[in-house]
Design a protein around this motif. Structure first.
Motif, short mmCIF file in Angstrom:
data_model
loop_
_atom_site.label_atom_id
_atom_site.label_comp_id
_atom_site.label_asym_id
_atom_site.label_seq_id
_atom_site.Cartn_x
_atom_site.Cartn_y
_atom_site.Cartn_z
N GLN A 179 -47.69 14.76 -73.73
CA GLN A 179 -46.61 14.00 -74.35
C GLN A 179 -45.70 14.94 -75.12
O GLN A 179 -46.16 15.92 -75.72
CB GLN A 179 -47.17 12.96 -75.32
N THR A 180 -44.43 14.62 -75.08
CA THR A 180 -43.44 15.40 -75.80
C THR A 180 -42.77 14.54 -76.85
O THR A 180 -42.26 13.45 -76.54
CB THR A 180 -42.37 15.96 -74.84
N THR A 181 -42.80 15.00 -78.10
CA THR A 181 -42.14 14.30 -79.19
C THR A 181 -40.93 15.12 -79.63
O THR A 181 -41.06 16.32 -79.90
CB THR A 181 -43.09 14.11 -80.38
N THR A 182 -39.77 14.49 -79.68
CA THR A 182 -38.55 15.19 -80.05
C THR A 182 -37.85 14.48 -81.19
O THR A 182 -37.80 13.25 -81.24
CB THR A 182 -37.59 15.28 -78.85
N TYR A 183 -37.34 15.25 -82.11
CA TYR A 183 -36.49 14.78 -83.20
C TYR A 183 -35.19 15.56 -83.15
O TYR A 183 -35.18 16.74 -82.75
CB TYR A 183 -37.16 15.01 -84.56
N THR A 184 -34.11 14.95 -83.54
CA THR A 184 -32.81 15.61 -83.52
C THR A 184 -32.84 16.87 -84.38
O THR A 184 -33.22 16.83 -85.55
CB THR A 184 -31.71 14.67 -84.03
N GLY A 185 -32.49 17.99 -83.75
CA GLY A 185 -32.38 19.25 -84.48
C GLY A 185 -33.69 19.96 -84.71
O GLY A 185 -33.73 20.99 -85.40
N ILE A 186 -34.80 19.45 -84.15
CA ILE A 186 -36.11 20.05 -84.33
C ILE A 186 -36.71 20.34 -82.96
O ILE A 186 -36.63 19.50 -82.06
CB ILE A 186 -37.04 19.13 -85.14
N PRO A 187 -37.32 21.51 -82.76
CA PRO A 187 -37.91 21.82 -81.45
C PRO A 187 -38.94 20.77 -81.02
O PRO A 187 -39.63 20.18 -81.84
CB PRO A 187 -38.59 23.18 -81.68
N ALA A 188 -39.01 20.56 -79.72
CA ALA A 188 -39.94 19.56 -79.17
C ALA A 188 -41.39 19.93 -79.48
O ALA A 188 -41.77 21.10 -79.53
CB ALA A 188 -39.74 19.44 -77.67
N ILE A 189 -42.21 18.90 -79.72
CA ILE A 189 -43.64 19.06 -79.97
C ILE A 189 -44.37 18.53 -78.74
O ILE A 189 -44.20 17.38 -78.35
CB ILE A 189 -44.08 18.27 -81.21
N ILE A 190 -45.21 19.37 -78.14
CA ILE A 190 -45.94 18.98 -76.93
C ILE A 190 -47.43 18.87 -77.23
O ILE A 190 -48.03 19.78 -77.79
CB ILE A 190 -45.71 19.99 -75.79
N VAL A 191 -48.00 17.73 -76.90
CA VAL A 191 -49.43 17.48 -77.08
C VAL A 191 -50.07 17.38 -75.70
O VAL A 191 -49.61 16.63 -74.85
CB VAL A 191 -49.67 16.16 -77.85
N ASN A 192 -51.13 18.16 -75.48
CA ASN A 192 -51.86 18.13 -74.23
C ASN A 192 -53.24 17.52 -74.46
O ASN A 192 -53.95 17.93 -75.38
CB ASN A 192 -52.01 19.54 -73.66
N THR A 193 -53.61 16.56 -73.63
CA THR A 193 -54.87 15.84 -73.81
C THR A 193 -55.68 15.85 -72.52
O THR A 193 -55.15 15.54 -71.45
CB THR A 193 -54.61 14.38 -74.23
N ASN A 194 -56.95 16.20 -72.64
CA ASN A 194 -57.91 16.04 -71.55
C ASN A 194 -58.82 14.87 -71.89
O ASN A 194 -59.22 14.73 -73.05
CB ASN A 194 -58.76 17.30 -71.37
N TYR A 195 -59.15 14.05 -70.92
CA TYR A 195 -60.04 12.92 -71.20
C TYR A 195 -61.08 12.76 -70.11
O TYR A 195 -60.87 13.15 -68.95
CB TYR A 195 -59.26 11.62 -71.39
N THR A 196 -62.22 12.18 -70.49
CA THR A 196 -63.30 11.88 -69.56
C THR A 196 -63.80 10.47 -69.83
O THR A 196 -64.06 10.11 -70.98
CB THR A 196 -64.47 12.86 -69.71
N GLY A 197 -63.91 9.67 -68.78
CA GLY A 197 -64.48 8.34 -68.89
C GLY A 197 -65.85 8.30 -68.25
O GLY A 197 -66.08 8.95 -67.21
N THR A 198 -66.78 7.58 -68.85
CA THR A 198 -68.15 7.47 -68.35
C THR A 198 -68.60 6.02 -68.37
O THR A 198 -68.38 5.31 -69.36
CB THR A 198 -69.13 8.30 -69.21
#
Length: 253
Positions: free
Chosen positions: A163-182
Motif C-alpha cells: 500500500q502507498t500512502t501519500t500526502y501533499t508535499g510529503i514523499p510517499a510511504i510504502i507498506v509491504n505486507t506478507n500474510y499466511t492463512g491457515t
C-alpha cells in the motif's frame, strides 16, 4: 472514538499513518479493510500457496444486498451491511456500506467488498481518503484471501500486498505486507453469545508488515465462519493487545 467494524481490525492498522514530530506513527488498530494486493499501487495479484485443490463445501459468508451482521466488542455494537454490488475484471463483488472512524490524530472512511469463487473468499478495500491532523492524503486499496473452504485442516495459503500512502508535499510511504492463512478447524460446533453454530470453519491469518520509520508489525487474527451465517467471531492480537468481536444478530435475504 468511532471505530470501523471490528471484523476489519487487522488490516489498515498497519497502513494508515499520522504525522507527529516528523515521525510516522501507525493509526490505532481500528481503521481497517481486509484483503490482498500485490504491487505498489495496491492492486491484487491473488498469490496463494499450500493446498489449492479440494471441493467447494458450501457458503460460509452469504451474500445478498441488505444482508446485515451486528457485532459486539467491549459493549459497543457495530453493524456490517451489504449495500450494493460491483463487477471488477469480470468478477462480482458485494460492497459493504462505507464505515468511518478515527484514531488519536487520524480519521478516514473505508469501503470493503467481498468476492467469492468456488470456495475462495477475497476481501477488497478501496482507496481510502484520510485526514491526519488537517493534513489530507490517500491510501491505496488492497485485496487478500480471507478464507478457503475447499482445503483441509492444517493447509495454508499465502500472499503479499503493498500500500502507498501519500500526502501533499510529503514523499510517499510504502507498506509491504506478507500474510499466511491457515485452516485451524473444520466442521466443528462453536457457541457465541449463547448461540451454538454448526459446520464452523476456524481460520488464522498472520500478517507481517514493514514500513519506514517504525519496527515491523505482526497481527494475528482468528475468524470463526459458520456455514450459511458468516463470521460469528473474530479475535485480533497485535503488540500485546487483543480485540474480540462476537456476532449478536444477523439478517439474511
Amino acid at each position: 472514538m468511532k471505530k470501523i467494524n471490528f471484523l476489519f481490525t487487522s488490516i489498515a492498522v498497519i497502513a494508515i499513518f499520522s504525522f507527529a514530530s516528523c515521525t510516522v506513527e501507525p493509526l490505532d488498530p481500528v481503521l481497517s479493510g481486509q484483503v490482498e494486493a500485490g504491487n505498489g499501487n495496491g492492486s491484487g495479484n491473488g498469490n496463494t500457496g499450500g493446498g489449492t485443490g479440494g471441493t467447494y463445501s458450501g457458503d460460509y459468508w452469504p451474500t445478498a444486498i441488505n444482508n446485515t451482521w451486528s457485532y459486539e466488542r467491549d459493549a459497543t455494537i457495530s453493524t456490517l451491511k451489504i449495500g450494493s454490488t460491483e463487477t471488477i475484471n469480470g468478477q462480482l463483488y458485494y460492497k459493504f456500506l462505507p464505515q468511518s472512524g478515527s484514531g488519536s490524530t487520524t480519521s478516514g472512511t473505508v469501503t470493503t467488498s467481498l468476492n467469492k469463487n468456488s470456495g475462495v473468499y477475497k476481501l477488497k478495500t478501496d482507496d481510502i481518503n484520510i485526514n491526519a491532523g488537517g493534513l489530507t492524503g490517500t491510501q491505496t486499496g488492497y485485496e487478500f484471501i480471507v478464507l478457503k473452504d475447499n482445503i483441509a485442516t492444517g493447509e495454508t495459503w499465502n500472499g503479499t500486498y503493498s500500500q502507498t500512502t501519500t500526502y501533499t508535499g510529503i514523499p510517499a510511504i510504502i507498506v509491504n505486507t506478507n500474510y499466511t492463512g491457515t485452516i485451524l478447524e473444520k466442521n466443528v460446533n462453536a457457541t457465541v453469545n449463547g448461540e451454538t453454530y454448526t459446520n464452523v470453519i476456524k481460520v488464522k491469518i498472520v500478517q507481517a508488515a514493514t514500513f519506514p520509520g517504525a519496527p515491523a508489525t505482526t497481527i494475528n487474527t482468528e475468524y470463526w465462519f459458520a456455514k450459511n451465517v458468516g463470521i460469528i467471531k473474530s479475535v485480533s492480537t497485535s503488540n500485546g493487545t487483543s480485540y474480540t468481536s462476537n456476532l449478536v444478530d444477523y439478517t439474511l435475504f
